[in-house]
Design a protein around this motif. Sequence first.
Motif, PDB file in Angstrom:
ATOM      1  N   ASN A  29      62.985 -17.329 -89.055  1.00 17.01           N
ATOM      2  CA  ASN A  29      62.621 -17.035 -87.664  1.00 17.01           C
ATOM      3  C   ASN A  29      62.815 -18.240 -86.761  1.00 17.01           C
ATOM      4  O   ASN A  29      63.238 -18.102 -85.611  1.00 17.01           O
ATOM      5  CB  ASN A  29      61.167 -16.562 -87.596  1.00 17.01           C
ATOM      6  N   SER A  30      62.528 -19.443 -87.267  1.00 15.00           N
ATOM      7  CA  SER A  30      62.664 -20.643 -86.428  1.00 15.00           C
ATOM      8  C   SER A  30      64.125 -20.888 -86.070  1.00 15.00           C
ATOM      9  O   SER A  30      64.433 -21.354 -84.971  1.00 15.00           O
ATOM     10  CB  SER A  30      62.083 -21.866 -87.150  1.00 15.00           C
ATOM     11  N   PHE A  31      65.032 -20.538 -86.978  1.00 11.81           N
ATOM     12  CA  PHE A  31      66.445 -20.767 -86.698  1.00 11.81           C
ATOM     13  C   PHE A  31      67.053 -19.679 -85.817  1.00 11.81           C
ATOM     14  O   PHE A  31      68.107 -19.877 -85.232  1.00 11.81           O
ATOM     15  CB  PHE A  31      67.242 -20.867 -88.004  1.00 11.81           C
ATOM     16  N   THR A  32      66.403 -18.516 -85.738  1.00 11.19           N
ATOM     17  CA  THR A  32      66.941 -17.450 -84.903  1.00 11.19           C
ATOM     18  C   THR A  32      66.440 -17.523 -83.474  1.00 11.19           C
ATOM     19  O   THR A  32      66.929 -16.791 -82.609  1.00 11.19           O
ATOM     20  CB  THR A  32      66.578 -16.075 -85.496  1.00 11.19           C
ATOM     21  N   THR A  33      65.486 -18.418 -83.199  1.00 14.28           N
ATOM     22  CA  THR A  33      64.931 -18.524 -81.852  1.00 14.28           C
ATOM     23  C   THR A  33      66.007 -18.798 -80.816  1.00 14.28           C
ATOM     24  O   THR A  33      66.044 -18.183 -79.749  1.00 14.28           O
ATOM     25  CB  THR A  33      63.867 -19.636 -81.795  1.00 14.28           C
ATOM     26  N   ALA A  57      71.555 -13.503 -80.641  1.00 12.08           N
ATOM     27  CA  ALA A  57      72.215 -12.338 -81.228  1.00 12.08           C
ATOM     28  C   ALA A  57      71.286 -11.757 -82.280  1.00 12.08           C
ATOM     29  O   ALA A  57      70.596 -12.490 -82.991  1.00 12.08           O
ATOM     30  CB  ALA A  57      73.555 -12.731 -81.856  1.00 12.08           C
ATOM     31  N   HIS A  58      71.247 -10.449 -82.359  1.00  9.35           N
ATOM     32  CA  HIS A  58      70.372  -9.812 -83.336  1.00  9.35           C
ATOM     33  C   HIS A  58      70.951  -9.969 -84.733  1.00  9.35           C
ATOM     34  O   HIS A  58      72.091  -9.596 -85.000  1.00  9.35           O
ATOM     35  CB  HIS A  58      70.186  -8.331 -83.011  1.00  9.35           C
ATOM     36  N   LEU A  59      70.146 -10.520 -85.631  1.00 10.45           N
ATOM     37  CA  LEU A  59      70.581 -10.695 -87.009  1.00 10.45           C
ATOM     38  C   LEU A  59      70.077  -9.522 -87.850  1.00 10.45           C
ATOM     39  O   LEU A  59      68.878  -9.245 -87.881  1.00 10.45           O
ATOM     40  CB  LEU A  59      70.048 -12.010 -87.584  1.00 10.45           C
ATOM     41  N   HIS A  60      70.998  -8.865 -88.545  1.00 11.10           N
ATOM     42  CA  HIS A  60      70.622  -7.765 -89.435  1.00 11.10           C
ATOM     43  C   HIS A  60      70.445  -8.295 -90.860  1.00 11.10           C
ATOM     44  O   HIS A  60      70.556  -7.530 -91.824  1.00 11.10           O
ATOM     45  CB  HIS A  60      71.693  -6.676 -89.400  1.00 11.10           C
ATOM     46  N   PHE A  61      70.161  -9.576 -90.963  1.00 12.12           N
ATOM     47  CA  PHE A  61      69.993 -10.200 -92.272  1.00 12.12           C
ATOM     48  C   PHE A  61      68.538 -10.023 -92.708  1.00 12.12           C
ATOM     49  O   PHE A  61      67.618 -10.510 -92.051  1.00 12.12           O
ATOM     50  CB  PHE A  61      70.364 -11.684 -92.184  1.00 12.12           C
ATOM     51  N   ALA A  62      68.313  -9.308 -93.797  1.00  7.87           N
ATOM     52  CA  ALA A  62      66.965  -9.048 -94.300  1.00  7.87           C
ATOM     53  C   ALA A  62      66.872  -9.541 -95.740  1.00  7.87           C
ATOM     54  O   ALA A  62      66.981  -8.759 -96.697  1.00  7.87           O
ATOM     55  CB  ALA A  62      66.643  -7.558 -94.218  1.00  7.87           C
ATOM     56  N   VAL A  79      68.251 -26.513 -79.057  1.00 10.02           N
ATOM     57  CA  VAL A  79      66.992 -26.894 -79.705  1.00 10.02           C
ATOM     58  C   VAL A  79      65.827 -26.868 -78.713  1.00 10.02           C
ATOM     59  O   VAL A  79      64.676 -26.799 -79.109  1.00 10.02           O
ATOM     60  CB  VAL A  79      67.132 -28.277 -80.373  1.00 10.02           C
ATOM     61  N   ARG A  80      66.148 -26.901 -77.427  1.00 10.97           N
ATOM     62  CA  ARG A  80      65.079 -26.840 -76.422  1.00 10.97           C
ATOM     63  C   ARG A  80      64.272 -25.555 -76.570  1.00 10.97           C
ATOM     64  O   ARG A  80      63.043 -25.557 -76.412  1.00 10.97           O
ATOM     65  CB  ARG A  80      65.684 -26.923 -75.017  1.00 10.97           C
ATOM     66  N   MET A  81      64.934 -24.442 -76.889  1.00  9.88           N
ATOM     67  CA  MET A  81      64.222 -23.185 -77.086  1.00  9.88           C
ATOM     68  C   MET A  81      63.314 -23.258 -78.307  1.00  9.88           C
ATOM     69  O   MET A  81      62.194 -22.739 -78.296  1.00  9.88           O
ATOM     70  CB  MET A  81      65.212 -22.035 -77.228  1.00  9.88           C
TER      71      MET A  81
END
Length: 520
Positions: free
Chosen positions: A280-284, A288-293, A354-356
Amino acid sequence: MEIAQFCARANILVLLLALFCSPCKFIQSPMGLDPLNFHQNTNTASMDFGRIHFSSPSAILRPKSPADISLLLSFLSGSSFSEVTVAARGAGHSIYGQAQALDGIVIEMDAMPSNIEVHRKGEGEVDVSYVDVSGGALWIELLEESLKHGMAPRSWTDYLYLSIGGTLSIGGISGQAFKYGPQISNVLQLDVVTGKGEVVTCSPTKSSELFYSVLGGLGQFGIITSARILLQEAPEKVKWVRAFYDDIQTFTQDQELLISMPNLVDYVEGFIVLNDQSLNSFTTAFPAHLHFAPEFHSEGRSKVYYCIEYAVHDHSSKDIDTDQVVEEVSRQMRNLPSQLYTVEVSYYDFLNRVRMEEMSLRSAGLWEVPHPWLNMFVPKSGISEFIDLLFENISAEEFEGPVLIYPVLRDKWERNTSMVLPDAADDQVVYIVGMLRSTNQDSCPADCLQNLLQTNLRITGAASDAGAKQYIPHHSSPAGWFSHFGRHWNRFAGRKAQFDPIGILAPGQGIFSRRSVSSS
């Protein structure tokens, strides 16, 4: 002029006598004179981003110009104040007190004007594009100003709210390093105040020993007040790609494939996906929506995944189809089926990604907390063993924070700088591994933090024995520093004797001791 300098030195003497002889560390100058803008409030200078070491200085200097810094250091280098040390502080993003000076003086570089002047190739007699920028300015400020001219530096750090002088003192690395080298390999000229108070303009052809000493020199030889940094045409957009893996060997092989394509790829990094929190920290910042589960727990054990991210620059002035480039590159990669994601963002948003993540950590109360970070340079031949060592010492389920891993090429690093890489010269590829852990007092009290620091020591000890080196190094003993620099120690110590002979600068590193004028 000589009378003015004498009066200024006399005022410094009065200030320092009051400072270091008063039990309350109060500075007072007769007739209200305070030519160097000393300050008594030292709270900010007694801590840093790491929040692990807290060393309170006796005073803070907020200089108006390099002349203020020169005046202070030239006075101290020739005075009998044998215990006074000085540290330069940029954005305060150090980890282990590197920018602190216990009972000394901290120079806050952000007090100086943030001058940023862009010079484009072909304008006047300029034969290469560059920018002149103050040492206390932030990289985000430099980016914003250079983009107004359609230009930007070639090499970056992941986080842009750091000072120019600060990152040049340690190296400055990000995903562009495989292509252009670290930030210290992209500097044309520096203005430096040495530990003796000398103001020197230096470059690869002028006062070159000082130039290379200061770059990656951990603040030991001089304080960078201005830098001339190489620029290139900035792209308008970036095609940003992420691909996932469940095998470390395939992951690293594909990373090495990417850095062998500098004509196609402009940025390569990667990270280890340990748990849901790290994913989750890397998708912030990735819009783009990641469909990786991923299934982090399978067959009663923790499963670890890996992610490569790379980027392709999109220039309107160049005939490049970024979608076609990504397709060409992706055909050669061996990531998990259907686990490749792309998004197009502006160049500014990509560099400031990285600001986000910072904003997310702040909202979770995980920014202004202790950060027991660990950054290592690992030879290609030892990267698998290092990852094994990492997993032997951390819990994948409980680890909070990103773990970065990506390769760089040794020949992109200027060998004359003070920065050291692993000695395995037969390994052209060197991996950067960063454990960027965050803690808070609720989940990790003081004894827990000490345990994490001891874990870092075990990892660095075993890795160093196998040839790895610390990036942003921290050692608790002279023997540790001697081992860190290895065959480069004599050069490093010789530069110290030349440019800061009595050891005034950067005491927080613990590399050298302050000496008296007579002993030097």
